[in-house]
Design a protein around this motif. Sequence first.
Motif, PDB file in Angstrom:
ATOM      1  N   GLY A   1       0.826  -1.211   0.000  1.00 33.03           N
ATOM      2  CA  GLY A   1       0.000   0.000   0.000  1.00 33.03           C
ATOM      3  C   GLY A   1       0.858   1.257   0.000  1.00 33.03           C
ATOM      4  O   GLY A   1       0.566   2.220  -0.727  1.00 33.03           O
ATOM      5  N   HIS A   2       1.924   1.264   0.823  1.00 31.51           N
ATOM      6  CA  HIS A   2       2.853   2.397   0.839  1.00 31.51           C
ATOM      7  C   HIS A   2       3.492   2.582  -0.539  1.00 31.51           C
ATOM      8  O   HIS A   2       3.603   3.714  -1.041  1.00 31.51           O
ATOM      9  CB  HIS A   2       3.949   2.158   1.880  1.00 31.51           C
ATOM     10  N   ILE A   3       3.924   1.480  -1.147  1.00 36.95           N
ATOM     11  CA  ILE A   3       4.576   1.554  -2.459  1.00 36.95           C
ATOM     12  C   ILE A   3       3.609   2.068  -3.520  1.00 36.95           C
ATOM     13  O   ILE A   3       3.951   2.937  -4.331  1.00 36.95           O
ATOM     14  CB  ILE A   3       5.138   0.173  -2.852  1.00 36.95           C
TER      15      ILE A   3
ATOM     16  N   ILE B   1      -0.680  23.647   2.203  1.00 34.41           N
ATOM     17  CA  ILE B   1      -1.657  23.226   3.219  1.00 34.41           C
ATOM     18  C   ILE B   1      -2.732  24.303   3.391  1.00 34.41           C
ATOM     19  O   ILE B   1      -3.924  24.011   3.506  1.00 34.41           O
ATOM     20  CB  ILE B   1      -0.953  22.938   4.554  1.00 34.41           C
ATOM     21  N   LEU B   2      -2.308  25.569   3.406  1.00 34.26           N
ATOM     22  CA  LEU B   2      -3.249  26.680   3.567  1.00 34.26           C
ATOM     23  C   LEU B   2      -4.217  26.761   2.397  1.00 34.26           C
ATOM     24  O   LEU B   2      -5.415  27.007   2.576  1.00 34.26           O
ATOM     25  CB  LEU B   2      -2.470  27.988   3.709  1.00 34.26           C
ATOM     26  N   TRP B   3      -3.700  26.531   1.179  1.00 34.50           N
ATOM     27  CA  TRP B   3      -4.531  26.666  -0.019  1.00 34.50           C
ATOM     28  C   TRP B   3      -5.358  25.416  -0.319  1.00 34.50           C
ATOM     29  O   TRP B   3      -6.505  25.517  -0.725  1.00 34.50           O
ATOM     30  CB  TRP B   3      -3.639  26.970  -1.220  1.00 34.50           C
ATOM     31  N   MET B   4      -4.755  24.244  -0.146  1.00 34.21           N
ATOM     32  CA  MET B   4      -5.386  23.010  -0.617  1.00 34.21           C
ATOM     33  C   MET B   4      -5.685  22.019   0.496  1.00 34.21           C
ATOM     34  O   MET B   4      -6.041  20.869   0.218  1.00 34.21           O
ATOM     35  CB  MET B   4      -4.476  22.328  -1.660  1.00 34.21           C
ATOM     36  N   LYS B   5      -5.505  22.435   1.734  1.00 31.76           N
ATOM     37  CA  LYS B   5      -5.715  21.557   2.883  1.00 31.76           C
ATOM     38  C   LYS B   5      -4.709  20.396   2.846  1.00 31.76           C
ATOM     39  O   LYS B   5      -3.639  20.528   2.293  1.00 31.76           O
ATOM     40  CB  LYS B   5      -7.160  21.066   2.937  1.00 31.76           C
ATOM     41  N   ILE B   6      -5.086  19.238   3.417  1.00 33.25           N
ATOM     42  CA  ILE B   6      -4.107  18.158   3.580  1.00 33.25           C
ATOM     43  C   ILE B   6      -4.435  16.944   2.722  1.00 33.25           C
ATOM     44  O   ILE B   6      -3.968  15.845   2.994  1.00 33.25           O
ATOM     45  CB  ILE B   6      -4.004  17.751   5.055  1.00 33.25           C
TER      46      ILE B   6
ATOM     47  N   SER C   1      -0.766   9.598   5.873  1.00 30.24           N
ATOM     48  CA  SER C   1      -0.809   8.373   6.674  1.00 30.24           C
ATOM     49  C   SER C   1      -0.399   7.155   5.848  1.00 30.24           C
ATOM     50  O   SER C   1      -0.463   6.035   6.345  1.00 30.24           O
ATOM     51  CB  SER C   1      -2.223   8.150   7.238  1.00 30.24           C
ATOM     52  N   MET C   2      -0.013   7.386   4.595  1.00 27.60           N
ATOM     53  CA  MET C   2       0.403   6.312   3.708  1.00 27.60           C
ATOM     54  C   MET C   2       1.526   6.824   2.820  1.00 27.60           C
ATOM     55  O   MET C   2       1.644   8.016   2.561  1.00 27.60           O
ATOM     56  CB  MET C   2      -0.766   5.842   2.826  1.00 27.60           C
ATOM     57  N   GLY C   3       2.346   5.883   2.328  1.00 28.70           N
ATOM     58  CA  GLY C   3       3.414   6.236   1.404  1.00 28.70           C
ATOM     59  C   GLY C   3       4.788   5.999   2.000  1.00 28.70           C
ATOM     60  O   GLY C   3       4.955   5.911   3.222  1.00 28.70           O
ATOM     61  N   LEU C   4       5.775   5.904   1.133  1.00 34.38           N
ATOM     62  CA  LEU C   4       7.139   5.633   1.587  1.00 34.38           C
ATOM     63  C   LEU C   4       7.726   6.822   2.336  1.00 34.38           C
ATOM     64  O   LEU C   4       8.537   6.647   3.246  1.00 34.38           O
ATOM     65  CB  LEU C   4       8.010   5.273   0.385  1.00 34.38           C
ATOM     66  N   GLY C   5       7.340   8.042   1.944  1.00 28.78           N
ATOM     67  CA  GLY C   5       7.795   9.212   2.685  1.00 28.78           C
ATOM     68  C   GLY C   5       7.247   9.210   4.104  1.00 28.78           C
ATOM     69  O   GLY C   5       7.954   9.536   5.065  1.00 28.78           O
TER      70      GLY C   5
ATOM     71  N   LEU D   1       6.353   6.466   5.710  1.00 25.42           N
ATOM     72  CA  LEU D   1       7.041   5.368   6.394  1.00 25.42           C
ATOM     73  C   LEU D   1       8.417   5.812   6.877  1.00 25.42           C
ATOM     74  O   LEU D   1       8.857   5.446   7.974  1.00 25.42           O
ATOM     75  CB  LEU D   1       7.179   4.176   5.438  1.00 25.42           C
ATOM     76  N   LEU D   2       9.069   6.634   6.073  1.00 21.01           N
ATOM     77  CA  LEU D   2      10.402   7.131   6.427  1.00 21.01           C
ATOM     78  C   LEU D   2      10.348   7.997   7.677  1.00 21.01           C
ATOM     79  O   LEU D   2      11.091   7.774   8.644  1.00 21.01           O
ATOM     80  CB  LEU D   2      10.960   7.918   5.238  1.00 21.01           C
ATOM     81  N   THR D   3       9.485   8.986   7.685  1.00 18.22           N
ATOM     82  CA  THR D   3       9.421   9.900   8.822  1.00 18.22           C
ATOM     83  C   THR D   3       8.797   9.242  10.057  1.00 18.22           C
ATOM     84  O   THR D   3       9.225   9.510  11.186  1.00 18.22           O
ATOM     85  CB  THR D   3       8.602  11.153   8.445  1.00 18.22           C
ATOM     86  N   ASP D   4       7.817   8.363   9.851  1.00 23.37           N
ATOM     87  CA  ASP D   4       7.205   7.665  10.986  1.00 23.37           C
ATOM     88  C   ASP D   4       8.220   6.744  11.650  1.00 23.37           C
ATOM     89  O   ASP D   4       8.253   6.636  12.886  1.00 23.37           O
ATOM     90  CB  ASP D   4       5.997   6.862  10.495  1.00 23.37           C
ATOM     91  N   SER D   5       9.056   6.089  10.835  1.00 14.88           N
ATOM     92  CA  SER D   5      10.083   5.208  11.393  1.00 14.88           C
ATOM     93  C   SER D   5      11.119   6.004  12.180  1.00 14.88           C
ATOM     94  O   SER D   5      11.613   5.557  13.225  1.00 14.88           O
ATOM     95  CB  SER D   5      10.769   4.426  10.264  1.00 14.88           C
ATOM     96  N   GLN D   6      11.437   7.189  11.690  1.00  9.17           N
ATOM     97  CA  GLN D   6      12.374   8.038  12.414  1.00  9.17           C
ATOM     98  C   GLN D   6      11.798   8.448  13.765  1.00  9.17           C
ATOM     99  O   GLN D   6      12.485   8.393  14.798  1.00  9.17           O
ATOM    100  CB  GLN D   6      12.690   9.287  11.584  1.00  9.17           C
ATOM    101  N   ASN D   7      10.543   8.833  13.780  1.00  8.96           N
ATOM    102  CA  ASN D   7       9.906   9.268  15.030  1.00  8.96           C
ATOM    103  C   ASN D   7       9.786   8.133  16.039  1.00  8.96           C
ATOM    104  O   ASN D   7       9.832   8.366  17.253  1.00  8.96           O
ATOM    105  CB  ASN D   7       8.517   9.839  14.730  1.00  8.96           C
TER     106      ASN D   7
END
Length: 294
Positions: A100-102, A157-162, A245-249, A251-257
């Motif tokens: 799913g992340h890939i 984020i301000l213009w297009m939300k999340i 909440s999904m994606g390799l990016g 996964l990268l930052t969540d793993s760091q945290n």
Amino acid sequence: MSHLGNPGATGNAVLPTSVEGFTAVGVTTLKPGAPTPTPRILRGAGGWVKLGLGLILPVIILLAWQLSTAAGIFSPVQLPSPRSVLEAGTELIARNELFGHIAISTQRVLLGFLIGAVLGVSLGALVGLSKVSEVLLGPTIGALRAVPSLAWVPLLILWMKIGEDSKVTLIIIGAFFPIFTTVSLALRHVDKNLVEAARAFGLKGLKLLTTVQLPAVVPSIFSGLRLALAQAWLFLVAAELIASSMGLGFLLTDSQNNGRTDRLLLAIVLLAVLGKATDALLGLAEKWAVQRWS
């Protein structure tokens, strides 16, 4: 006394000063624009041979990685072993998360790359062929190109939300500038005699662009596309910082945290493999296009 003057054809001087002079003394020269000769070790080598040669360095790096972790040079937190990274991937597969992340990351990159490439080629052609457009658009686009990727995140984020729009837009920004710059510069240096000859046959405007000018810069366009694709993967991590909440990016930052260095390294390896795989596919398209139009 040595003969003075141009010794190119006679070879009377110690140092030849022309192509004919080098040829006379048995030195092979390349004509301007001629392709660089293939090294002897690669002549006649098939695709599998080249693939094997290309894998030598990754294998060496993998062995060094394994040996350094086995010798205890790094702690498991600093550098997990290759086996630990593989187990982390297996764990994510068992939880139905890895693919799913890939998939979501690949979708974001390809969509952003395609839109950015279309915009880059279009505006690059406009600026490269029109002096007025170059004066009007060139300075502004050049200034925007210098803005770091993370600087766009709070504004998007301000213009297009999340949602997905903000993530894909950031990747579009990353992919746009390399292809825009490459196309605009390449079109400025298209052979003017070629263009004049095409105009003599009645070609002008869009027909002239698609029939003569763009085919003349096909190698440059694909160089820009490959740079844009690499930039799209680079901007992916910044894009997935936007409440993802999904994606390799993610996964990268969540793993760091969470201190999961094994998953962090897994994300890095997957980004490298996917980036190289997509670049290889674009390379195949480049070979076909160069044979077709160059």
